[in-house]
Structures are given as structure tokens and as C-alpha cells.
Design an enzyme around this catalytic site. Structure first.
Site, PDB file in Angstrom:
ATOM      1  N   SER A 126      39.606 -10.011  27.959  1.00  0.00           N
ATOM      2  CA  SER A 126      39.000  -8.682  28.107  1.00  0.00           C
ATOM      3  C   SER A 126      39.933  -7.752  28.874  1.00  0.00           C
ATOM      4  CB  SER A 126      37.692  -8.850  28.883  1.00  0.00           C
ATOM      5  OG  SER A 126      37.232  -7.605  29.337  1.00  0.00           O
ATOM      6  N   TYR A 150      32.831 -12.614  36.551  1.00  0.00           N
ATOM      7  CA  TYR A 150      33.083 -12.563  35.099  1.00  0.00           C
ATOM      8  C   TYR A 150      34.577 -12.344  34.845  1.00  0.00           C
ATOM      9  CZ  TYR A 150      33.492 -10.688  30.393  1.00  0.00           C
ATOM     10  OH  TYR A 150      33.906 -10.460  29.102  1.00  0.00           O
ATOM     11  N   LYS A 154      37.677 -14.859  33.221  1.00  0.00           N
ATOM     12  CA  LYS A 154      38.615 -14.529  32.131  1.00  0.00           C
ATOM     13  C   LYS A 154      40.058 -14.769  32.590  1.00  0.00           C
ATOM     14  CE  LYS A 154      35.706 -13.268  28.970  1.00  0.00           C
ATOM     15  NZ  LYS A 154      35.454 -14.190  27.880  1.00  0.00           N
TER      16      LYS A 154
HETATM   17  P1  NAD Z   1      27.549 -12.467  22.864  1.00  0.00           P
HETATM   18  O1  NAD Z   1      26.753 -12.846  24.061  1.00  0.00           O
HETATM   19  O2  NAD Z   1      26.914 -11.645  21.826  1.00  0.00           O
HETATM   20  O3  NAD Z   1      28.146 -13.782  22.181  1.00  0.00           O
HETATM   21  C1  NAD Z   1      28.471 -14.933  22.915  1.00  0.00           C
HETATM   22  C2  NAD Z   1      27.807 -16.111  22.217  1.00  0.00           C
HETATM   23  O4  NAD Z   1      28.134 -17.320  22.927  1.00  0.00           O
HETATM   24  C3  NAD Z   1      26.282 -16.015  22.208  1.00  0.00           C
HETATM   25  O5  NAD Z   1      25.836 -16.197  20.876  1.00  0.00           O
HETATM   26  C4  NAD Z   1      25.817 -17.158  23.115  1.00  0.00           C
HETATM   27  O6  NAD Z   1      24.598 -17.721  22.659  1.00  0.00           O
HETATM   28  C5  NAD Z   1      26.978 -18.117  23.006  1.00  0.00           C
HETATM   29  N1  NAD Z   1      27.179 -19.004  24.175  1.00  0.00           N
HETATM   30  C6  NAD Z   1      27.239 -18.656  25.476  1.00  0.00           C
HETATM   31  N2  NAD Z   1      27.468 -19.742  26.232  1.00  0.00           N
HETATM   32  C7  NAD Z   1      27.582 -20.795  25.383  1.00  0.00           C
HETATM   33  C8  NAD Z   1      27.820 -22.174  25.560  1.00  0.00           C
HETATM   34  N3  NAD Z   1      27.977 -22.709  26.777  1.00  0.00           N
HETATM   35  N4  NAD Z   1      27.874 -22.974  24.468  1.00  0.00           N
HETATM   36  C9  NAD Z   1      27.689 -22.453  23.222  1.00  0.00           C
HETATM   37  N5  NAD Z   1      27.449 -21.161  22.997  1.00  0.00           N
HETATM   38  C10 NAD Z   1      27.398 -20.332  24.072  1.00  0.00           C
HETATM   39  O7  NAD Z   1      28.886 -11.777  23.417  1.00  0.00           O
HETATM   40  P2  NAD Z   1      30.000 -10.978  22.624  1.00  0.00           P
HETATM   41  O8  NAD Z   1      29.886  -9.543  23.002  1.00  0.00           O
HETATM   42  O9  NAD Z   1      29.998 -11.359  21.194  1.00  0.00           O
HETATM   43  O10 NAD Z   1      31.293 -11.548  23.360  1.00  0.00           O
HETATM   44  C11 NAD Z   1      32.016 -12.649  22.837  1.00  0.00           C
HETATM   45  C12 NAD Z   1      33.147 -12.973  23.790  1.00  0.00           C
HETATM   46  O11 NAD Z   1      33.974 -11.828  23.952  1.00  0.00           O
HETATM   47  C13 NAD Z   1      32.681 -13.358  25.192  1.00  0.00           C
HETATM   48  O12 NAD Z   1      33.530 -14.400  25.664  1.00  0.00           O
HETATM   49  C14 NAD Z   1      32.906 -12.097  25.992  1.00  0.00           C
HETATM   50  O13 NAD Z   1      33.160 -12.369  27.356  1.00  0.00           O
HETATM   51  C15 NAD Z   1      34.144 -11.530  25.321  1.00  0.00           C
HETATM   52  N6  NAD Z   1      34.255 -10.075  25.475  1.00  0.00           N
HETATM   53  C16 NAD Z   1      33.211  -9.270  25.115  1.00  0.00           C
HETATM   54  C17 NAD Z   1      33.297  -7.887  25.304  1.00  0.00           C
HETATM   55  C18 NAD Z   1      32.143  -6.989  24.947  1.00  0.00           C
HETATM   56  O14 NAD Z   1      32.115  -5.852  25.424  1.00  0.00           O
HETATM   57  N7  NAD Z   1      31.199  -7.392  24.125  1.00  0.00           N
HETATM   58  C19 NAD Z   1      34.475  -7.331  25.843  1.00  0.00           C
HETATM   59  C20 NAD Z   1      35.531  -8.182  26.175  1.00  0.00           C
HETATM   60  C21 NAD Z   1      35.409  -9.567  26.000  1.00  0.00           C
END
Ligand code: NAD
Ligand code: UDP
Length: 336
Positions: A126, A150, A154
Site C-alpha cells: 500500500s 496496519y 505492510k
Molecule cells: P477486502 O477486505 O475486501 O478483501 C480482503 C479479503 O481477505 C476479504 O475477502 C477477507 O474475507 C479475506 N481475509 C482476511 N483475512 C483472511 C485470512 N486470515 N484468511 C483468509 N482470508 C482472509 O480488502 P481489499 O480492499 O480487497 O484489499 C485487499 C488487499 O489489498 C489487502 O491486503 C489490503 O490491505 C490491500 N490494500 C487495500 C487498499 C484499499 O484501499 N482497498 C489499499 C492498499 C492495499
């Protein structure tokens, strides 16, 4: 046995869009998700979008025996690792949960991959790892820092991946630093469905336009930016999904530790986002300026030259597309 891409967190927001892009590009996909922040109906919806569904395993990345069985029973060529918790304020309240899930889960996953000799991984990092950048646009060699568990999780995972690469045991690793993913699939069938009060701007705007929230609180208009509100690099989630395919292609051809920004290279302020949303959807978004949110920075946008150059990838959807697609998805959520 046909080789598949394992997508952890594949029923989540970014994961589901990446699954759609992978399936449409002809890959076989296995989704592993514990459904802690998503719904299994996404799997059928992917079937509607792509004409075939990914395989789905409900389970946790911290479950060693499940992972070992998964890698024994399926031929996996690469892992795209989205699974993780992502709410900054929750991470401040529950740091152990965040380190357990994000860092611990990634260690368990990497250990199982190593055992199974699966050595290509793309990780969701991120722009938060840049902390409060000294200037914009941000290039990949800017110093990293963090102000919450958080962000720390990362950075720790990025470091673990770099150490693993240094062992010279044939790992191919992508660390993709996302800026602000918004929007939804053009089909209107998948999108972001935050549980409770949204933390992020775009879902707050769409829920306000839908009448589910009274008004958007703008967190400060006294920043050193042209209109005083915070500036971010919003990127359409379908462009972001395509960035993963480009990274996968790149890693198939290059045994490398790849670290790239995925953004548009353009910043937009909170007021610009609200105005663009109103203009492109015809909906009103009442708002009120309140105080700054703790920990927020004035501006953050990506230098995207490295991703353009190495991956031949660039985002091509604009703010209007992001707003229209997010709104189409919000309307679908209201109907369902
Ligand atoms: P999201 O919460 O929609 O998706 C994450 C998924 O991981 C969910 O479906 C959740 O059920 C699953 N999950 C969580 N812990 C788990 C575990 N221990 N075992 C199995 N499944 C698990 O989030 P997103 O927005 O799709 O983000 C995806 C990734 O991208 C994350 O790692 C997040 O930190 C990173 N990210 C997101 C953003 C954003 O703004 N959305 C920005 C930068 C980085
Ligand atoms: N923001 C806002 N009101 C909200 C949510 C966010 O004014 O209800 C602002 C926030 O201060 C930042 C921008 O919108 O300037 C993007 O915030 P978001 O939480 O979506 O992303 P992040 O701050 O993590 O980049």
C-alpha cells in the site's frame, strides 16, 4: 494437471476484480478466503461475468494443514495474496489481531509455498508505507515509514519478502503498492461492500447519495492544497486488477523482486471527488467540512513511470468512470 493461480482474499474487493481479470485472460483460479470481510456470492457472480467460476475454498491463510493439503491437491503456479485486514483505526485498537492475521498469515502462507515449491507471489502492499511523503509524486525509492499497526504490517511483510528473495532460492516476488482503489466492475455485479460505517471516501459518497447517510464529513479544508482538502490518487479497481496480470506476466519472464506503485499518477481532492460524482451521476451529495482526521496527510499521489516502463501497464479509466461504476454498484446493493 492444469496449473492455477491461487488468489487469497479472492472474494474481497480487489481480489474479486482480479479474479475476473484472470478468468477472462484464460487462467484457472482457486480462491482461498475465510469470508471475514466478504461473501461467497461473489463466486457465482464471477461465473456470471466470466462464463466460468473460480474454485472456492473457504479457509484461513493461517491454517497450515489446509494450505499444505491445498498445495498437494492442486497444481499452483503462482499466488496473488490479498487476504488481510485493512482498517487503520481497528488496527490501532487491535494490533495483535492485525499482526497475527496479516504478518502471521503471510508467514504461514510463505512457509507452505516453500514446502510445495511454489515460488511466485504477488503481494498487496500500500501507499501507506510512504507515510507522510516529503513531496509528490512518490517514487518507489522514497523512504518508508508508518504511523499505525496496519501500515507496520505492510512494511514488515515487504521486508520478509525481500529477505526471502535474498536467499536466492528462486523466488519471484511482486510487492505492489496500491494508491486509492475505488469504483466497481462495469457489469455492476461485484464491488466494495463495507460492513458498517465506511472508513473510505468513495463508499461514504455513494451511501450518502443513496440516502443511507445524511452527509459526507470532509475531514479538513485547511490543508496546503489548491482547495484546502486532501488529495489522493484514486485508481479504478479494474485498472488495478489489470496491474496484477501485468505483474504476473513480468514475473513469469523475470526472476525478480519487483516493487511498483499502482496508481494513476494524478491527484484529486475531496471536493473534486464530490463534484465529479455529482456531475457524472446527477445525484446530490450533501457535505459538511469538519476537523482533520487524525493521521491524515495533505497529499499523496504516485509516480507511475516504473510500472509503465517495466510492466507496460497504465491506468486508463478516469474519475468519472470510477464514480459511475461505484454508483451502479451502490444501486445494485440497494436492490439486493
Ligand atoms: P477486502 O477486505 O475486501 O478483501 C480482503 C479479503 O481477505 C476479504 O475477502 C477477507 O474475507 C479475506 N481475509 C482476511 N483475512 C483472511 C485470512 N486470515 N484468511 C483468509 N482470508 C482472509 O480488502 P481489499 O480492499 O480487497 O484489499 C485487499 C488487499 O489489498 C489487502 O491486503 C489490503 O490491505 C490491500 N490494500 C487495500 C487498499 C484499499 O484501499 N482497498 C489499499 C492498499 C492495499
Ligand atoms: N475523507 C473525507 N471524509 C470521509 C472519508 C475520507 O474527507 O468520510 C478524506 C480523507 O481525509 C482523505 C481522502 O478523503 O483526504 C481519502 O480518504 P480515504 O480514507 O478514502 O483514503 P486514505 O486516507 O486512506 O488515503
Amino acid at each position: 494437471m492444469v496449473s492455477s493461480i491461487l488468489v487469497t482474499g479472492g472474494t474481497g474487493f480487489i481480489g474479486s476484480h482480479t479474479c475476473a481479470a484472470l478468468l477472462n485472460a484464460g487462467y484457472d483460479v482457486i480462491v482461498l478466503d475465510n469470508l471475514s470481510n466478504s461473501d461467497s456470492s461473489v463466486i457465482q457472480r464471477l461465473g456470471q461475468i466470466c462464463g466460468r467460476e473460480p474454485s472456492f475454498i473457504k479457509g484461513d491463510i493461517r491454517d497450515t494443514s489446509l494450505l499444505n493439503t491445498l498445495f498437494q491437491e492442486h497444481s499452483v503456479s503462482a499466488v496473488i495474496h490479498f487476504a488481510g485486514l485493512k482498517a487503520v483505526s481497528e488496527s490501532v485498537d487491535k494490533p495483535l489481531m492485525y499482526y497475527q492475521n496479516n504478518v502471521g498469515g503471510t508467514l504461514t502462507l510463505l512457509t507452505a509455498m516453500q514446502l510445495a515449491n511454489v515460488k511466485t507471489i504477488i503481494f498487496s502492499s500500500s501507499a501507506t508505507v510512504y507515510g507522510d511523503p516529503v513531496s509528490v509524486p512518490i517514487t518507489e525509492n522514497f523512504p518508508r515509514s508508518c504511523t499505525n499497526p496496519y501500515g507496520a504490517s505492510k512494511m514488515m511483510i515487504e521486508d520478509i519478502l525481500a529477505d526471502l528473495y535474498t536467499t536466492k532460492s528462486n523466488w519471484r516476488i511482486g510487492r505492489l503498492r496500491y494508491f486509492n482503489p475505488v469504483g466497481a466492475h462495469a457489469s455492476g455485479l461485484i464491488g466494495e461492500n463495507p460492513i458498517g460505517i465506511p472508513n473510505n471516501l468513495m463508499p461514504f459518497i455513494t451511501q450518502t447519495a443513496a440516502g443511507l447517510r445524511q452527509e459526507v464529513s470532509i475531514f479538513g479544508n485547511d490543508y496546503d492544497t489548491p482547495d484546502g482538502t486532501g488529495i489522493r490518487d484514486y485508481i479504478h479497481v479494474e485498472d488495478l486488477a489489470n496491474g496484477h496480470l501485468a505483474a504476473l506476466d513480468y514475473l513469469n519472464q523475470n526472476r525478480e523482486l519487483l516493487t511498483v506503485n499502482l496508481g494513476t499518477g494524478q491527484g484529486a481532492s475531496v471536493l473534486e471527488m464530490i463534484n465529479t460524482f455529482e456531475h457524472s451521476t446527477g445525484c446530490q451529495v450533501p457535505y459538511r467540512v469538519v476537523g482533520r482526521r487524525q493521521g491524515d496527510i495533505a497529499e499523496c499521489w504516485a509516480d507511475t513511470k516504473l510500472a509503465n516502463h517495466l510492466l507496460g501497464w497504465q491506468a486508463n479509466r478516469g474519475l468519472e468512470d470510477m464514480c459511475r461504476d461505484a454508483w451502479r454498484w451502490q444501486l445494485r446493493c440497494l436492490r439486493d
